[in-house]
Scaffold this motif. Structure first.
Motif, mmCIF file in Angstrom:
data_model
loop_
_atom_site.group_PDB
_atom_site.id
_atom_site.type_symbol
_atom_site.label_atom_id
_atom_site.label_comp_id
_atom_site.label_asym_id
_atom_site.label_seq_id
_atom_site.Cartn_x
_atom_site.Cartn_y
_atom_site.Cartn_z
ATOM 1 N N THR A 175 0.921 -1.122 -0.044
ATOM 2 C CA THR A 175 0.232 0.326 0.002
ATOM 3 C C THR A 175 0.762 1.397 -0.208
ATOM 4 O OG1 THR A 175 0.039 0.137 2.807
ATOM 5 C CG2 THR A 175 -2.171 -1.186 1.147
ATOM 6 N N GLY A 176 2.140 1.957 0.353
ATOM 7 C CA GLY A 176 3.043 2.273 0.876
ATOM 8 C C GLY A 176 2.911 2.893 1.857
ATOM 9 N N ILE A 177 1.804 2.686 2.807
ATOM 10 C CA ILE A 177 1.298 3.319 3.948
ATOM 11 C C ILE A 177 1.923 2.821 4.888
ATOM 12 C CG2 ILE A 177 -0.230 3.566 5.791
ATOM 13 C CD1 ILE A 177 -2.799 3.062 3.568
ATOM 14 N N ALA A 178 2.561 4.174 5.984
ATOM 15 C CA ALA A 178 3.492 3.709 6.940
ATOM 16 C C ALA A 178 2.866 2.578 7.920
ATOM 17 C CB ALA A 178 3.990 5.281 7.343
ATOM 18 N N VAL A 179 3.500 2.005 8.928
ATOM 19 C CA VAL A 179 2.194 0.731 9.264
ATOM 20 C C VAL A 179 3.505 1.110 11.021
ATOM 21 C CG1 VAL A 179 1.833 -0.479 7.840
ATOM 22 C CG2 VAL A 179 4.051 -1.244 8.459
ATOM 23 N N GLY A 180 4.671 2.193 10.421
ATOM 24 C CA GLY A 180 4.931 1.569 12.271
ATOM 25 C C GLY A 180 6.367 2.475 12.029
ATOM 26 N N MET A 181 7.460 2.825 13.151
ATOM 27 C CA MET A 181 8.538 2.801 12.971
ATOM 28 C C MET A 181 10.230 2.416 13.251
ATOM 29 S SD MET A 181 8.922 6.942 14.204
ATOM 30 C CE MET A 181 7.706 6.946 15.491
ATOM 31 N N THR A 182 10.774 1.936 13.036
ATOM 32 C CA THR A 182 11.886 1.417 13.776
ATOM 33 C C THR A 182 13.411 2.441 13.601
ATOM 34 O OG1 THR A 182 13.003 -0.723 13.737
ATOM 35 C CG2 THR A 182 12.788 0.393 11.799
ATOM 36 N N THR A 183 14.504 1.951 14.264
ATOM 37 C CA THR A 183 15.950 2.881 14.283
ATOM 38 C C THR A 183 16.953 1.803 14.042
ATOM 39 O OG1 THR A 183 16.051 3.527 16.565
ATOM 40 C CG2 THR A 183 14.691 5.000 15.659
ATOM 41 N N TYR A 184 18.115 2.292 13.618
ATOM 42 C CA TYR A 184 19.706 2.264 13.972
ATOM 43 C C TYR A 184 19.892 3.203 15.858
ATOM 44 C CZ TYR A 184 21.325 -0.935 10.339
ATOM 45 O OH TYR A 184 21.175 -2.140 9.538
ATOM 46 N N MET A 185 19.929 2.812 16.496
ATOM 47 C CA MET A 185 20.253 3.674 17.494
ATOM 48 C C MET A 185 21.324 3.698 18.256
ATOM 49 S SD MET A 185 16.966 2.516 19.921
ATOM 50 C CE MET A 185 17.477 3.906 21.058
ATOM 51 N N ASN A 186 21.865 4.102 19.651
ATOM 52 C CA ASN A 186 23.602 3.749 19.769
ATOM 53 C C ASN A 186 24.513 3.070 19.296
ATOM 54 O OD1 ASN A 186 21.830 4.664 22.332
ATOM 55 N ND2 ASN A 186 20.691 2.343 22.454
ATOM 56 N N VAL A 187 23.780 3.552 17.973
ATOM 57 C CA VAL A 187 25.687 3.437 17.275
ATOM 58 C C VAL A 187 26.641 3.804 17.255
ATOM 59 C CG1 VAL A 187 23.992 3.391 15.303
ATOM 60 C CG2 VAL A 187 24.832 5.137 15.851
ATOM 61 N N SER A 188 28.022 3.465 17.041
ATOM 62 C CA SER A 188 29.140 3.302 17.356
ATOM 63 C C SER A 188 29.827 2.540 16.221
ATOM 64 C CB SER A 188 29.747 2.957 19.019
ATOM 65 O OG SER A 188 31.033 3.125 18.873
ATOM 66 N N GLN A 189 30.647 3.556 15.494
ATOM 67 C CA GLN A 189 31.275 3.156 14.051
ATOM 68 C C GLN A 189 32.674 2.225 15.119
ATOM 69 O OE1 GLN A 189 32.344 6.187 11.414
ATOM 70 N NE2 GLN A 189 32.904 4.931 10.019
ATOM 71 N N GLU A 190 33.352 3.216 15.775
ATOM 72 C CA GLU A 190 34.148 3.015 16.397
ATOM 73 C C GLU A 190 34.783 1.220 16.884
ATOM 74 O OE1 GLU A 190 37.882 3.767 21.054
ATOM 75 O OE2 GLU A 190 35.457 4.891 19.747
ATOM 76 N N HIS A 191 33.346 0.958 17.425
ATOM 77 C CA HIS A 191 32.753 -0.218 18.140
ATOM 78 C C HIS A 191 31.954 -1.404 17.092
ATOM 79 C CE1 HIS A 191 34.605 0.644 21.492
ATOM 80 N NE2 HIS A 191 34.384 1.696 22.129
ATOM 81 N N ARG A 192 32.167 -0.907 16.117
ATOM 82 C CA ARG A 192 31.072 -1.989 14.701
ATOM 83 C C ARG A 192 29.686 -2.110 16.008
ATOM 84 N NH1 ARG A 192 35.930 -4.334 13.122
ATOM 85 N NH2 ARG A 192 34.565 -5.580 12.316
ATOM 86 N N ARG A 193 29.237 -1.454 16.284
ATOM 87 C CA ARG A 193 27.308 -2.207 16.884
ATOM 88 C C ARG A 193 26.975 -1.157 17.011
ATOM 89 N NH1 ARG A 193 28.994 -4.823 21.926
ATOM 90 N NH2 ARG A 193 26.434 -4.148 22.456
ATOM 91 N N LEU A 194 25.666 -1.432 17.022
ATOM 92 C CA LEU A 194 23.792 -0.823 17.115
ATOM 93 C C LEU A 194 23.066 -1.452 17.843
ATOM 94 C CD1 LEU A 194 22.578 -2.009 14.549
ATOM 95 C CD2 LEU A 194 24.111 -0.649 13.222
ATOM 96 N N GLU A 195 22.155 -0.744 18.213
ATOM 97 C CA GLU A 195 20.952 -0.841 18.160
ATOM 98 C C GLU A 195 19.937 -0.987 17.537
ATOM 99 O OE1 GLU A 195 18.179 -0.019 21.636
ATOM 100 O OE2 GLU A 195 19.977 0.632 22.517
ATOM 101 N N ILE A 196 19.010 -1.645 17.792
ATOM 102 C CA ILE A 196 17.517 -1.973 16.417
ATOM 103 C C ILE A 196 16.469 -1.782 17.595
ATOM 104 C CG2 ILE A 196 15.809 -2.761 14.722
ATOM 105 C CD1 ILE A 196 18.423 -4.205 14.051
#
Length: 195
Positions: free
Chosen positions: A74-95
């Motif tokens: 449908t192309g309709i937004a059904v929610g939200m999500t994120t990459y968060m608490n990102v750390s390039q130095e430690h190559r980790r992130l939170e979904i």
């Protein structure tokens, strides 16, 4: 602004993840009204009056890359999500900070969304670890995280004070790079079973 990871869009069979923008506001207002998600005391999902502020908050955070989750059909937004608490130095992130309108919860959309985000994290960004966090009492979220294949690392006791004044214990889960092939195979099989 965030430089790692850079903004991207990705599409699967059921969902498309696109960089969050103010253009998604009306669709997200409709999505949050489905099931009155803002009434859940153990999570932080905005109501219609708070959606513009929530979109702005997510866009302003330097350690967050927010996405609108769109229904491909449908192309309709059904929610939200994120990459968060990102750390390039430690190559980790939170979904995290993920929510879906009630009508699509427990559908293949969450499975595919996590597959797309995890694949990008491990295969494009070279992450060594991807983390998930949720309120210890949010059993629906915990079961969904466990179905993805994440392992419980532990519980952060009295981790934060919620908007309603209660103190949240946070269940912390993760998937590490060596586990990704098995997790990926499981997610792909689960999606194939729903097709």
């Amino acid at each position: 602004m965030i430089t790692w990871p850079e903004a991207f869009s990705i599409e699967g069979q059921y969902v498309a993840l696109v960089p969050l923008s103010h253009d998604h506001h009306d669709g997200l207002v409709e999505a949050t009204a489905d099931g009155q998600l803002h009434r859940l005391w153990y999570t932080s999902i905005p109501d219609s009056a708070g959606m513009a502020e929530e979109v702005e908050r997510r866009l302003a955070l330097e350690t967050m890359l927010p996405f609108a989750i769109l229904d491909v059909a449908t192309g309709i937004a059904v929610g939200m999500t994120t990459y968060m608490n990102v750390s390039q130095e430690h190559r980790r992130l939170e979904i995290g900070s993920t929510w879906y309108r009630k009508a699509v919860q427990r559908s293949p959309m969450n499975t595919e969304c996590k597959l797309l985000l995890l694949r990008h994290a491990f295969e494009q960004l070279g992450c060594v670890c991807v983390e998930f966090r949720t309120h210890i009492l949010n059993q629906q979220s915990r079961r969904a995280i466990e179905r993805v294949g994440a392992k419980l690392d532990g519980v952060l006791r009295s981790d934060r004070i919620m908007a309603n004044g209660t103190v949240r214990d946070t269940a912390v889960y993760s998937i590490i790079a060596s586990e990704w092939p098995m997790v990926k195979a499981n997610l792909i099989e689960r999606l194939e079973q729903t097709s």
